[in-house]
Design an enzyme around this catalytic site. Sequence first.
Site, mmCIF file in Angstrom:
data_model
loop_
_atom_site.group_PDB
_atom_site.id
_atom_site.type_symbol
_atom_site.label_atom_id
_atom_site.label_comp_id
_atom_site.label_asym_id
_atom_site.label_seq_id
_atom_site.Cartn_x
_atom_site.Cartn_y
_atom_site.Cartn_z
ATOM 1 N N HIS A 10 -25.221 -0.839 28.429
ATOM 2 C CA HIS A 10 -23.472 -1.328 27.043
ATOM 3 C C HIS A 10 -23.213 0.623 27.812
ATOM 4 O O HIS A 10 -22.115 0.368 28.865
ATOM 5 C CB HIS A 10 -25.297 -0.049 26.091
ATOM 6 C CG HIS A 10 -25.015 0.004 24.602
ATOM 7 N ND1 HIS A 10 -23.275 -0.310 24.277
ATOM 8 C CD2 HIS A 10 -24.998 0.937 23.863
ATOM 9 C CE1 HIS A 10 -22.987 0.098 23.203
ATOM 10 N NE2 HIS A 10 -24.529 0.721 23.072
ATOM 11 N N ASP A 69 -15.507 -1.563 28.699
ATOM 12 C CA ASP A 69 -15.787 -0.794 30.140
ATOM 13 C C ASP A 69 -14.650 -0.585 31.232
ATOM 14 O O ASP A 69 -14.816 -0.056 32.327
ATOM 15 C CB ASP A 69 -17.112 -0.676 29.999
ATOM 16 C CG ASP A 69 -18.165 -0.643 29.311
ATOM 17 O OD1 ASP A 69 -18.208 0.681 29.240
ATOM 18 O OD2 ASP A 69 -18.538 -1.164 28.447
ATOM 19 N N HIS A 87 -19.498 -10.329 27.327
ATOM 20 C CA HIS A 87 -19.637 -9.173 26.423
ATOM 21 C C HIS A 87 -20.737 -10.857 25.136
ATOM 22 O O HIS A 87 -20.767 -11.448 25.709
ATOM 23 C CB HIS A 87 -18.159 -9.807 26.174
ATOM 24 C CG HIS A 87 -18.678 -8.244 24.657
ATOM 25 N ND1 HIS A 87 -18.957 -8.534 23.165
ATOM 26 C CD2 HIS A 87 -18.368 -7.109 24.225
ATOM 27 C CE1 HIS A 87 -19.244 -7.356 22.843
ATOM 28 N NE2 HIS A 87 -19.190 -6.249 22.920
HETATM 29 C C1 LIG Z 1 -22.636 -7.266 28.626
HETATM 30 C C2 LIG Z 1 -23.466 -8.521 28.526
HETATM 31 C C3 LIG Z 1 -25.153 -6.827 28.715
HETATM 32 C C4 LIG Z 1 -23.991 -9.522 27.766
HETATM 33 O O1 LIG Z 1 -24.918 -10.108 28.259
HETATM 34 P P1 LIG Z 1 -25.819 -11.455 27.194
HETATM 35 O O2 LIG Z 1 -25.186 -11.875 26.183
HETATM 36 O O3 LIG Z 1 -26.686 -10.751 27.123
HETATM 37 O O4 LIG Z 1 -25.135 -12.201 28.575
HETATM 38 P P2 LIG Z 1 -26.004 -12.968 30.023
HETATM 39 O O5 LIG Z 1 -26.598 -11.664 30.650
HETATM 40 O O6 LIG Z 1 -27.273 -13.544 29.385
HETATM 41 O O7 LIG Z 1 -25.146 -13.464 30.903
HETATM 42 C C5 LIG Z 1 -24.826 -14.689 30.607
HETATM 43 C C6 LIG Z 1 -24.614 -15.563 32.518
HETATM 44 O O8 LIG Z 1 -23.042 -14.693 32.448
HETATM 45 C C7 LIG Z 1 -23.342 -14.305 33.660
HETATM 46 N N1 LIG Z 1 -23.175 -12.536 33.215
HETATM 47 C C8 LIG Z 1 -22.842 -12.400 32.248
HETATM 48 N N2 LIG Z 1 -22.269 -11.164 32.397
HETATM 49 C C9 LIG Z 1 -22.076 -10.776 33.532
HETATM 50 C C10 LIG Z 1 -21.391 -10.062 34.440
HETATM 51 N N3 LIG Z 1 -21.020 -8.711 34.221
HETATM 52 N N4 LIG Z 1 -21.275 -10.384 35.667
HETATM 53 C C11 LIG Z 1 -21.781 -11.592 36.540
HETATM 54 N N5 LIG Z 1 -22.077 -12.474 35.741
HETATM 55 C C12 LIG Z 1 -22.179 -12.335 34.217
HETATM 56 C C13 LIG Z 1 -25.136 -14.058 33.540
HETATM 57 O O9 LIG Z 1 -25.057 -13.765 34.596
HETATM 58 C C14 LIG Z 1 -25.028 -15.540 33.075
HETATM 59 O O10 LIG Z 1 -25.539 -16.465 33.935
HETATM 60 P P3 LIG Z 1 -26.387 -17.580 33.818
HETATM 61 O O11 LIG Z 1 -26.261 -18.098 32.667
HETATM 62 O O12 LIG Z 1 -25.367 -18.432 35.175
HETATM 63 O O13 LIG Z 1 -27.063 -17.178 34.119
HETATM 64 C C15 LIG Z 1 -23.584 -8.777 30.200
HETATM 65 O O14 LIG Z 1 -22.002 -9.209 30.208
HETATM 66 C C16 LIG Z 1 -23.386 -7.622 31.097
HETATM 67 O O15 LIG Z 1 -24.698 -7.555 31.607
HETATM 68 N N6 LIG Z 1 -22.725 -7.364 31.439
HETATM 69 C C17 LIG Z 1 -22.133 -6.304 32.542
HETATM 70 C C18 LIG Z 1 -22.455 -5.072 31.211
HETATM 71 C C19 LIG Z 1 -21.360 -4.349 31.023
HETATM 72 O O16 LIG Z 1 -20.165 -4.549 31.847
HETATM 73 N N7 LIG Z 1 -21.410 -3.989 29.930
HETATM 74 C C20 LIG Z 1 -20.706 -3.344 28.901
HETATM 75 C C21 LIG Z 1 -20.675 -4.983 27.655
HETATM 76 S S1 LIG Z 1 -19.274 -4.113 26.461
#
Ligand SMILES: CC(C)(COP(=O)(O)OP(=O)(O)OC[C@H]1O[C@@H](n2cnc3c(N)ncnc32)[C@H](O)[C@@H]1OP(=O)(O)O)[C@@H](O)C(=O)NCCC(=O)NCCS
Length: 378
Positions: free
Chosen positions: A222, A313, A262
């Site tokens: 987050h 972010d 996201h």
């Molecule tokens: C924001 C976030 C938590 C959303 O999570 P989510 O909806 O649960 O999505 P997931 O984590 O299931 O990701 C879906 C796919 O995209 C990939 N992915 C998502 N964000 C990624 C990232 N920042 N870097 C690399 N791969 C990413 C995941 O590995 C997953 O791949 P897979 O299906 O091959 O396993 C996630 O994108 C993330 O962890 N981002 C990095 C942290 C961040 O910037 N957070 C601030 C959000 S405003």
Amino acid sequence: MATAVAGKGLEGIVAANSGICWIDGEAGILSYRGIDIHELATFSTFEETTYLLWNGRLPSAAELADFTAQLAASRVLDDSIISLLKSFPSTATPMEVLRTAVSALSMYDTDEQDNLHDANVRKSFRLTSQVGMIVAIYDRLRKGLTIAEPDPSLSHAANFLWMLNGEKPSETAVKTLDVALILHADHELNASTFAARVIAATLSDIHSAVTGAIGALKGLLHGGANEAVMRMLFEIDKAGADPVEYVAAMLAAKKKVSGFGHRVYKTEDPRATHLRRMSEQLAKDSGVSKWYDWSRKIELYINREKKLNANVDFYSASTYTTLGIDVDLFTPIFAVSRIAGWAAHVIEQLDDNRLIRPRAEYIGPAYPSAYVPAENRR
Ligand SMILES: CC(C)(COP(=O)(O)OP(=O)(O)OC[C@H]1O[C@@H](n2cnc3c(N)ncnc32)[C@H](O)[C@@H]1OP(=O)(O)O)[C@@H](O)C(=O)NCCC(=O)NCCS
């Protein structure tokens, strides 16, 4: 009686009725009370946006002047809170300090026992001003600097920079921070806001709700992501690495790159558009373009390789660093803004409250499982 099983992480679940924020993740639209974020980022101020979030409409000139004055007049911290800030170990991170200090604020708030609408609005004014003060004051205390007293003639953004740096901020710095605060002010049922609503719905109090929200915001998935982005850029710098090769290696190792992806947006996060623009402009103005240039290269690579877009972010990191802000203040600054949204949601929740209490799909041992006396267990 439970009726439906939500997907992991409650993806796609609509968990509340709310009139505050509308997002279209497919089209990349974010709006507060129906007004597009691009318009607010271009024309509004943090104060006006906060009024909008709390009152459901834009203020008249007189209403805005009154609201701004009330926010400025709320820049008061009890001496006990300052003593508390002084008592923390030097290892305390600003987010831990903020979480703990906001929790303590309730003990000095005259409306603590009152959970009705008007009291929640009064507490929201105070909390909005105090969150910024706590972040700025703690940073100066930990650096052995004297506290810069709040200046009621300054805007929320300008006063924060003044209290942080103890010097008059430049117009560019104030404008940049003000826009960043508008962009971060609300985002529907993000994790911290949902946490705040869950806490408020038990008829606890707004300080408890905001304390819980700060705890949720702190996490890497987050609000903690903006700090993680900058730490990555610093690490690339320290290692003398190529930024694209560095993130390529991260992806190859199945690591997530902070600042991308996201849950809701399937296209560009509209907030990132403004932060990218501000980061680029600051890079030009300051002559320090490394952080922006590297960010852009990384963004283009991840767009291409993973079809992932930068979120709010990603460019916050280079923007704040170019403004000279320490990396561990990035997530607290998110809170300096998001307090406006948390307050709006807590007020909305309590205006029409029902306990938030979902069910779990049970996946444990079958019922009934026998209670085996200790002497018979293997
Ligand atoms: C924001 C976030 C938590 C959303 O999570 P989510 O909806 O649960 O999505 P997931 O984590 O299931 O990701 C879906 C796919 O995209 C990939 N992915 C998502 N964000 C990624 C990232 N920042 N870097 C690399 N791969 C990413 C995941 O590995 C997953 O791949 P897979 O299906 O091959 O396993 C996630 O994108 C993330 O962890 N981002 C990095 C942290 C961040 O910037 N957070 C601030 C959000 S405003």
